[in-house]
Scaffold this active site. Sequence first.
Site, PDB file in Angstrom:
ATOM      1  CD  GLU A 187      16.093  41.766 -39.931  1.00 33.24           C
ATOM      2  OE1 GLU A 187      16.230  40.637 -40.448  1.00 33.24           O
ATOM      3  OE2 GLU A 187      14.975  42.245 -39.659  1.00 33.24           O
ATOM      4  CG  HIS A 190      16.135  36.626 -38.959  1.00 33.33           C
ATOM      5  ND1 HIS A 190      15.361  35.680 -38.339  1.00 33.33           N
ATOM      6  CD2 HIS A 190      15.369  37.764 -39.015  1.00 33.33           C
ATOM      7  CE1 HIS A 190      14.184  36.198 -38.026  1.00 33.33           C
ATOM      8  NE2 HIS A 190      14.165  37.465 -38.415  1.00 33.33           N
ATOM      9  N   GLY A 263      36.322  37.892 -15.257  1.00 34.62           N
ATOM     10  CA  GLY A 263      36.813  38.637 -14.101  1.00 34.62           C
ATOM     11  C   GLY A 263      35.671  39.182 -13.271  1.00 34.62           C
ATOM     12  CB  THR A 265      31.948  41.977 -14.865  1.00 38.39           C
ATOM     13  OG1 THR A 265      32.968  41.165 -15.453  1.00 38.39           O
ATOM     14  CG2 THR A 265      31.467  42.990 -15.887  1.00 38.39           C
ATOM     15  CB  ALA A 361      19.265  56.091   0.813  1.00 37.45           C
ATOM     16  N   GLY A 368      19.135  37.273   1.375  1.00 38.77           N
ATOM     17  CA  GLY A 368      20.369  36.752   0.810  1.00 38.77           C
ATOM     18  C   GLY A 368      20.256  35.387   0.179  1.00 38.77           C
ATOM     19  CG  ASP A 373      24.061  35.620   1.407  1.00 39.43           C
ATOM     20  OD1 ASP A 373      24.756  35.332   0.418  1.00 39.43           O
ATOM     21  OD2 ASP A 373      23.012  35.034   1.711  1.00 39.43           O
ATOM     22  CG  ASP A 398      23.300  35.356   5.547  1.00 41.55           C
ATOM     23  OD1 ASP A 398      24.034  34.545   4.946  1.00 41.55           O
ATOM     24  OD2 ASP A 398      22.142  35.633   5.174  1.00 41.55           O
TER      25      ASP A 398
END
Length: 475
Positions: A187, A190, A263, A265, A361, A368, A373, A398
Amino acid sequence: MALYGKKTDLSSASSGGYTGVADVYQLWHYHARGNGNIGDKPSYTLEQARDQITRGNITWNGEKVFGKSAALTYSFLQSVADSDMPDNFKGFVKFNAAQIQQTKLALQSWADVANVTFSEAKDGERATIQFGNYTLTPDGNTDNNSQAFGFYPGNWKWAGSAWFNYNQADNQRPDINEFGRNTLTHEIGHTLGLYHPGDYDASDGNPGYKDVTYAEDTRQFSIMSYWNEGYTGGDFHGYHAAAPHDIAAIQKLYGANMSTRTGDTVYGFHSNSGRDFYTATDSKTPLIFSVWDAGGNDTFDFSGYSANQRISLISGTFSDVGGLKAMVSIAAGAVIENAIGGSGHDVIVGNLSDNRIDGGAGNDVLYGDGGADILTGGAGKDIFVYAWEKDSLSSAPDTITDFQRGEDRIDLSAFNKNHDLRFVDNFSGKGNEVVLNWDSQSHQTNMWLHLSGHETADFLVNIVGAALQPSDVIV
């Protein structure tokens, strides 16, 4: 919208049996859209869906004034007479404490993605956006059917107001992972100028998915939709903040908020995002979000889940996380650099940034994409996939940190569709050659590919701690 932009067709690379390439290829094209029909409905690109949701061309800055920021106020109405209620509804009830708290979180989620700010109006000030509850239908009966309604921006009395049926328990307690939070956010959308993706409304009788304009009109793609994400292959029971198409739409109206989370995150487990819908506290917490992030070196941490996961770091794509399908996505224009898988058998696809990808695991498949990477398979039998030479250039290679001979594999089958890739001790200048060079000082294998036949190798991967042999490579 072109989501992938790959120069290699991998569909035939996996035709000779199971390879990691097959899993990567499937995830690349997971919920690809904007190309023809899905069933009897057209599939819309992101841009088409964005324009559909903003088709009213209404903002708080004026009609067709796009990309301009807006500073808005809000208030929680204290009393409204039946004779003054919008659309002839009756039985006003003011917002309770839980509604007020959750409304502020919902407003914050919209401000995170677009250049709109919200401040609570002072006493006696007419707020831009007003909130209230109703309990009775226009004929005075208890309303047990409707959910809520909201009005678009404008200059009449109830423009920008949102109203909620207080007889609905989830409106009284609109907590995270409950439908009431979804309703609040819908809402508010909207009141900011967003439309439903299709020309339907709860007051239109009994609309259904059959009435949609385009196939992606579900809550998988837009919180402004009425329709369950199951119609498009999701199974996560709705968003609690803006979904991918909503983010694009609200950014069209007010511009993208480029100060949000600039930053480093973390989203998921160990989250520092400060947002409940981006945060998992245990393995039973469902993560349901489309992330907008304006900068930093950021991480998807899904390490607490044991289900098999498919995690994509490509902007505009979806991931299967925590046992649910297509419930995490990255908004167009946002970049997430890193991913951590769980204890299941995960498929993780990176992007063109320098990614850090940790499979955790399980028997994982890691890809990548471009950039230098750092790939860690973790425990289990892992496959490291390469699809074309720019995935690991000799100038920005990599690094695979934990390759275990006899357990892990490197998949080069995408380079070998013509079955002419061969291992040699030294390059001959003919091209399509692989050299495995063990460096005892650095304790790593340098895997060089010479595809073009030029003097300099096109491709390099550094594999730490393993003297790689041809049998470790899928060709």
